[in-house]
Motif scaffolding. Structure first.
Motif, PDB file in Angstrom:
ATOM      1  N   PHE A 459      40.832  57.827 -43.062  1.00  0.00           N
ATOM      2  CA  PHE A 459      42.112  57.354 -42.537  1.00  0.00           C
ATOM      3  C   PHE A 459      41.971  57.068 -41.046  1.00  0.00           C
ATOM      4  CE2 PHE A 459      46.652  58.675 -41.240  1.00  0.00           C
ATOM      5  CZ  PHE A 459      47.037  57.355 -41.168  1.00  0.00           C
ATOM      6  N   MET A 460      42.015  58.100 -40.245  1.00  0.00           N
ATOM      7  CA  MET A 460      41.869  57.940 -38.804  1.00  0.00           C
ATOM      8  C   MET A 460      41.622  59.318 -38.178  1.00  0.00           C
ATOM      9  SD  MET A 460      45.893  57.316 -37.828  1.00  0.00           S
ATOM     10  CE  MET A 460      45.577  57.292 -36.063  1.00  0.00           C
ATOM     11  N   LEU A 461      41.067  59.319 -36.973  1.00  0.00           N
ATOM     12  CA  LEU A 461      40.848  60.539 -36.195  1.00  0.00           C
ATOM     13  C   LEU A 461      40.106  61.580 -37.032  1.00  0.00           C
ATOM     14  CD1 LEU A 461      44.332  60.664 -34.397  1.00  0.00           C
ATOM     15  CD2 LEU A 461      42.175  59.704 -33.566  1.00  0.00           C
ATOM     16  N   TRP A 462      40.698  62.750 -37.234  1.00  0.00           N
ATOM     17  CA  TRP A 462      40.009  63.834 -37.936  1.00  0.00           C
ATOM     18  C   TRP A 462      40.067  63.688 -39.459  1.00  0.00           C
ATOM     19  CZ3 TRP A 462      44.970  63.819 -36.501  1.00  0.00           C
ATOM     20  CH2 TRP A 462      45.918  64.316 -37.387  1.00  0.00           C
ATOM     21  N   LEU A 463      40.892  62.783 -39.962  1.00  0.00           N
ATOM     22  CA  LEU A 463      41.043  62.607 -41.406  1.00  0.00           C
ATOM     23  C   LEU A 463      40.054  61.545 -41.899  1.00  0.00           C
ATOM     24  CD1 LEU A 463      44.942  62.682 -41.712  1.00  0.00           C
ATOM     25  CD2 LEU A 463      43.328  64.495 -42.311  1.00  0.00           C
ATOM     26  N   GLN A 464      38.880  62.007 -42.282  1.00  0.00           N
ATOM     27  CA  GLN A 464      37.822  61.098 -42.718  1.00  0.00           C
ATOM     28  C   GLN A 464      37.574  61.142 -44.221  1.00  0.00           C
ATOM     29  OE1 GLN A 464      36.282  58.798 -40.682  1.00  0.00           O
ATOM     30  NE2 GLN A 464      37.921  59.475 -39.308  1.00  0.00           N
ATOM     31  N   ASP A 465      38.371  61.925 -44.944  1.00  0.00           N
ATOM     32  CA  ASP A 465      38.253  61.980 -46.401  1.00  0.00           C
ATOM     33  C   ASP A 465      39.611  62.336 -46.986  1.00  0.00           C
ATOM     34  OD1 ASP A 465      37.633  62.248 -49.041  1.00  0.00           O
ATOM     35  OD2 ASP A 465      36.129  63.815 -48.789  1.00  0.00           O
ATOM     36  N   LEU A 466      40.307  61.328 -47.502  1.00  0.00           N
ATOM     37  CA  LEU A 466      41.652  61.544 -48.020  1.00  0.00           C
ATOM     38  C   LEU A 466      41.670  62.322 -49.333  1.00  0.00           C
ATOM     39  CD1 LEU A 466      43.186  58.034 -47.243  1.00  0.00           C
ATOM     40  CD2 LEU A 466      43.787  60.200 -46.151  1.00  0.00           C
ATOM     41  N   SER A 467      40.520  62.477 -49.969  1.00  0.00           N
ATOM     42  CA  SER A 467      40.458  63.258 -51.204  1.00  0.00           C
ATOM     43  C   SER A 467      40.182  64.735 -50.941  1.00  0.00           C
ATOM     44  CB  SER A 467      39.371  62.708 -52.132  1.00  0.00           C
ATOM     45  OG  SER A 467      38.082  62.895 -51.568  1.00  0.00           O
ATOM     46  N   ALA A 468      39.904  65.088 -49.693  1.00  0.00           N
ATOM     47  CA  ALA A 468      39.603  66.476 -49.325  1.00  0.00           C
ATOM     48  C   ALA A 468      40.766  67.061 -48.520  1.00  0.00           C
ATOM     49  CB  ALA A 468      38.323  66.542 -48.498  1.00  0.00           C
ATOM     50  N   PRO A 469      40.891  68.388 -48.477  1.00  0.00           N
ATOM     51  CA  PRO A 469      41.939  69.012 -47.661  1.00  0.00           C
ATOM     52  C   PRO A 469      41.757  68.681 -46.175  1.00  0.00           C
ATOM     53  CG  PRO A 469      41.030  70.596 -49.227  1.00  0.00           C
ATOM     54  CD  PRO A 469      40.138  69.389 -49.282  1.00  0.00           C
ATOM     55  N   ASP A 470      42.857  68.740 -45.456  1.00  0.00           N
ATOM     56  CA  ASP A 470      42.837  68.516 -44.011  1.00  0.00           C
ATOM     57  C   ASP A 470      41.983  69.603 -43.364  1.00  0.00           C
ATOM     58  OD1 ASP A 470      43.342  68.358 -41.285  1.00  0.00           O
ATOM     59  OD2 ASP A 470      45.438  67.811 -41.550  1.00  0.00           O
ATOM     60  N   PRO A 471      40.859  69.246 -42.717  1.00  0.00           N
ATOM     61  CA  PRO A 471      39.969  70.284 -42.175  1.00  0.00           C
ATOM     62  C   PRO A 471      40.585  71.078 -41.034  1.00  0.00           C
ATOM     63  CG  PRO A 471      39.273  68.102 -41.435  1.00  0.00           C
ATOM     64  CD  PRO A 471      40.354  67.889 -42.451  1.00  0.00           C
ATOM     65  N   TRP A 472      41.573  70.512 -40.351  1.00  0.00           N
ATOM     66  CA  TRP A 472      42.205  71.208 -39.215  1.00  0.00           C
ATOM     67  C   TRP A 472      43.626  71.643 -39.538  1.00  0.00           C
ATOM     68  CZ3 TRP A 472      38.857  72.677 -35.762  1.00  0.00           C
ATOM     69  CH2 TRP A 472      37.703  71.918 -35.558  1.00  0.00           C
ATOM     70  N   PRO A 518      44.621  67.658 -51.425  1.00  0.00           N
ATOM     71  CA  PRO A 518      43.988  66.502 -50.768  1.00  0.00           C
ATOM     72  C   PRO A 518      44.860  65.996 -49.625  1.00  0.00           C
ATOM     73  CG  PRO A 518      43.924  66.260 -53.158  1.00  0.00           C
ATOM     74  CD  PRO A 518      44.791  67.451 -52.876  1.00  0.00           C
ATOM     75  N   SER A 519      44.228  65.656 -48.521  1.00  0.00           N
ATOM     76  CA  SER A 519      44.990  65.236 -47.342  1.00  0.00           C
ATOM     77  C   SER A 519      45.797  63.971 -47.615  1.00  0.00           C
ATOM     78  CB  SER A 519      44.049  65.018 -46.157  1.00  0.00           C
ATOM     79  OG  SER A 519      43.022  64.102 -46.481  1.00  0.00           O
ATOM     80  N   GLY A 520      45.308  63.108 -48.519  1.00  0.00           N
ATOM     81  CA  GLY A 520      46.087  61.912 -48.858  1.00  0.00           C
ATOM     82  C   GLY A 520      47.415  62.256 -49.489  1.00  0.00           C
ATOM     83  N   LEU A 521      47.432  63.280 -50.329  1.00  0.00           N
ATOM     84  CA  LEU A 521      48.676  63.713 -50.965  1.00  0.00           C
ATOM     85  C   LEU A 521      49.614  64.349 -49.950  1.00  0.00           C
ATOM     86  CD1 LEU A 521      50.256  64.095 -53.612  1.00  0.00           C
ATOM     87  CD2 LEU A 521      49.105  66.293 -53.881  1.00  0.00           C
TER      88      LEU A 521
END
Length: 553
Positions: A459-472, A518-521
């Motif tokens: 997506f952008m910035l720290w969100l580099q995988d929308l299928s994974a949880p938000d790392p931060w 997932p961060s996308g959700l």
């Protein structure tokens, strides 16, 4: 019904839905399969198919699955732009497969491993010829055929439109060439048998192909990601059916069908055998030494002396890309399993893909589809918030009635209904629009969970995988903050102490709950909340101007 209770309904409905899905996957009713009376299990656990399984034809049996690697086995390695495949000359089975275009983990530069043969976990694709004169038949004392091949490494070059990997074998007067046909950019592989009867007698063969996977050892579902790993199949009667490993352990699948397909599913990817779609085939399953087997048995073929024939099937191993799967077999695209709301999820996915094609970013596409969905549902949202506002305005009168009839519950009910009628307020007006919106929320949930297109999508910035949880954990925290703002905008009207505490802690609970999603959700829910806040402000201000709403009510 006030907004806090509405949010609570959403939460309970959403969690209940996930719990139901997980329970149904683990303990749901088993599908019923018809098994002809002529079928039985022999001492080795293999399914016997008598002549009447396909009508008045010669007897054939399903093959014995392969044992450990034979000493004389050779591994043939094939590389295309999207596949890395290992084929054993023992039986011509696919014993290893990697996807070059999909990483095992984000930025790992390691291809995703779909199939392998290793200690503790097997996932391979076996195929062959059985029947009275088939080299793979269990009655063949020589065991699985050992094919001959001219070289051990094949590579599809940029100027090739097709790569053929030929394996040769002779058996009882039959000249057999098993061909694997690869094409650029394609995850489907043609598997053909070119058979020539060079004997003086009729030869009888029957083709089969199945997938074999260790039951224990693969990545299974979790509460936060209720995904499916196991078998599935399609017939001319049922386009898509799951057949779990538990089902295989309880009974052998045995279904005649024209065409059809058999597959093993995992999150985002599918492996499938697709036989001749015009032939009369039979789907079957077995349990072999702790491994589940699901496959397709073709019709019995009789070759006259000097006769030649070609048996063609298709093997697919790759991502669940719906358009590609739909072209291969009827119902194979349904392995992208949106559940019972597929009729809503499919158009939403189409819209999401269309938007992504314009903006070139899946995160932006999620934001835009959320805006569109919330915009379309605005009339229902407006009814919901207006109803909640009117109910809050009635709060003093409701409290008066409750105090007046506190010792007479039978009179309180009719008095409340008379008040609602007089004030022209529907007590369910805030709930019904919410229930109508829930299927769309859940359908979008499955779109985000099931779509391989979102796997490792940045997506952008720290969100580099929308299928994974938000790392931060930024999105879950922002989501909790948006819920808290919605609560502040609509003051709490519940009087029960337990409910008040529950509502106060809900933003925190949801923030923790969404850490594993997932961060996308979570992005979708956050944007949805922000839009709801804006709509709420707009609707309430409009009502205040008309004197229909007071925030102090």
């Amino acid at each position: 019904m006030d907004s806090q209770r509405s949010i609570l309904i959403i939460a309970l409905a959403f969690v209940s839905f996930l719990l139901w899905k997980q329970w149904h996957q683990d303990y749901g009713p088993e599908p019923v399969t018809q098994q002809p009376q002529a079928e039985q299990l022999d001492h080795s656990g293999d399914l016997q198919l008598s002549a009447d399984a396909f009508g008045p034809q010669p007897t054939a049996t399903t093959p014995v699955t392969s044992q450990a690697t034979a000493q004389s086995e050779q591994v043939v390695r094939v590389e295309t732009d999207v596949l890395q495949v290992e084929i054993s000359t023992r039986g011509g089975d696919i014993i290893g497969l990697k996807l070059s275009e999909y990483e095992l983990t984000k930025d790992s530069q390691t291809p995703y491993v779909m199939m392998r043969r290793q200690t503790g976990f097997d996932f391979i694709a076996e195929s062959g010829l059985i029947g009275r004169h088939g080299p793979d038949d269990k009655n063949n004392t020589d065991g699985r055929p050992l094919y001959q091949v001219s070289q051990s490494n094949f590579k599809l070059t940029a100027d090739q439109q097709e790569l053929i990997v030929p394996l040769q074998y002779q058996h009882q007067g039959l000249q057999i060439e098993k061909r694997f046909i690869f094409r650029p950019g394609q995850y489907d592989v043609g598997v053909e048998y070119h058979i020539s009867n060079q004997s003086d007698e009729v030869r009888v063969v029957q083709n089969y192909q199945h997938l074999l996977q260790t039951i224990d050892g693969g990545k299974d579902s979790s509460f936060f990601m209720p995904i499916y790993r196991g078998g599935a199949y399609g017939t001319d009667a049922d386009r898509y059916k799951k057949y779990k490993f538990k089902d295989m352990q309880k009974r052998n699948l045995s279904i005649p069908t024209q065409g059809g397909w058999a597959a093993m599913l995992e999150h985002y990817f599918v492996t499938a055998w697709i036989p001749d779609q015009q032939a009369d085939n039979k789907l079957y399953s077995l349990i072999d030494r702790g491994r589940g087997v699901i496959g397709v048995l073709g019709p019995v073929m009789q070759l006259q002396p000097g006769e030649q024939t070609v048996i063609a099937t298709t093997f697919y191993a790759g991502p669940k890309i719906q358009d590609n799967l739909a072209e291969l077999a009827n119902g194979l695209d349904l392995t992208v399993d949106y559940g019972f709301l597929f009729f809503i999820s499919q158009p939403l996915f189409w819209l999401l893909t269309l938007i992504q094609g314009f903006v070139g970013n899946w995160g932006l596409a999620i934001i835009l589809i959320t805006i569109i969905v919330k915009g379309v549902m605005y009339p229902l949202t407006k009814i919901q918030y207006e109803s909640m506002a009117k109910m809050r305005n009635l709060k003093p009168k409701i409290e008066d009635l409750q105090a007046r009839y506190k010792d007479d519950r039978q009179k309180l009910g009719p008095a409340m209904m008379e008040l609602y009628r007089k004030e022209k307020v529907n007590p369910m007006g805030g709930c019904l629009p919410l229930l109508l919106q829930m299927p769309i929320f859940l359908a979008l949930y499955w779109v985000f969970v099931e779509s391989v297109e979102l796997r490792h999508a940045p997506f952008m910035l720290w969100l580099q995988d929308l299928s994974a949880p938000d790392p931060w954990f930024v999105l879950p925290v922002l989501f909790g903050a948006s819920m808290f703002m919605m609560q502040k905008l609509t003051p709490m009207t519940v009087t029960d102490p337990m409910q008040r505490k529950l509502m106060m802690w809900m933003p925190v609970a949801f923030s923790v709950f969404f850490i594993w999603f997932p961060s996308g959700l979570v992005l979708y829910w956050l944007v949805s909340n922000l839009i709801s806040l804006a709509q709420m402000l707009y609707i309430y201000r409009g009502m205040e101007k008309k004197g229909l709403h007071s925030r102090k009510a």
